[in-house]
Design an enzyme around this catalytic site. Sequence first.
Site, PDB file in Angstrom:
ATOM      1  N   ASP A  60      -0.240   5.041   0.779  1.00  0.00           N
ATOM      2  CA  ASP A  60      -0.523   6.109   1.739  1.00  0.00           C
ATOM      3  C   ASP A  60      -0.495   5.592   3.172  1.00  0.00           C
ATOM      4  OD1 ASP A  60      -0.942   8.053  -0.296  1.00  0.00           O
ATOM      5  OD2 ASP A  60      -2.897   7.140  -0.675  1.00  0.00           O
ATOM      6  N   ASP A 100       0.871  -1.172   0.000  1.00  0.00           N
ATOM      7  CA  ASP A 100       0.000   0.000   0.000  1.00  0.00           C
ATOM      8  C   ASP A 100       0.913   1.229   0.000  1.00  0.00           C
ATOM      9  OD1 ASP A 100      -2.434   1.491   0.287  1.00  0.00           O
ATOM     10  OD2 ASP A 100      -1.964   1.733   2.405  1.00  0.00           O
ATOM     11  N   ASP A 119      -1.381  -0.278   6.092  1.00  0.00           N
ATOM     12  CA  ASP A 119      -1.728   0.352   7.370  1.00  0.00           C
ATOM     13  C   ASP A 119      -3.211   0.298   7.683  1.00  0.00           C
ATOM     14  OD1 ASP A 119      -3.072   3.454   6.947  1.00  0.00           O
ATOM     15  OD2 ASP A 119      -2.278   2.405   5.205  1.00  0.00           O
TER      16      ASP A 119
END
Length: 218
Positions: free
Chosen positions: A9, A7, A179
């Site tokens: 961001d 991922d 996250d």
Amino acid sequence: MRLALFDLDNTLLGGDSDHAWGDYLCERGFLDAVAYKARNDEFYQDYLAGQLDQAAYLNFCLEILGRTEMTLLDEWHRDYMRDCIEPLVLSKGLELLASHRAAGDKLVIITATNRFVTGPIAQRLGVETLIATECEMIDGRYTGRSTDVPCFREGKVTRLNRWLEETGMSLEDSYFYSDSMNDLALLEEVANPVAVDPDPNLRAEAQKRGWPIMSLRD
């Protein structure tokens, strides 16, 4: 070849590139700062809460691409990379990418943020393969609309599976670093899910399932 999926961001970056793009446009006076920033912040909170209306958000954030010349968009993006993205690049994130690269793994960034914003960021991070939400283009210009399946939540799995079919690669012994609880569907698909500086919901889920939890923040 083993896959290492990332991922972007709040995982490889110490912030959200999509939200930062909206802030950049407002701070430079390219958008109504009060109205846009307030709505952008609302969408971001919805994302964090796992309640984002992706279609509404894409219509909101891509509209400016459809009414701006490509040369100006490119100029804006260069400034944005320098002023907004460079401060978010995490040295430990670069080290993680380098470790997988040295192991001979295939690196892939898979992100809900659109390709206009993230394409140059993936290049900056040295990752050739990017799976992202797509921006429609006609006759060399953006229309201000999205196209294809948004690369968000279960859509990430859909887009990745299509890419796997096209490339002949597999998820055997694969890694995925994220996250966000929004990525749970994809984390469940890989052999080695890793929670990176996770949000509270993902942290709880990772602890329950015994998944590794790590930090890339200094």
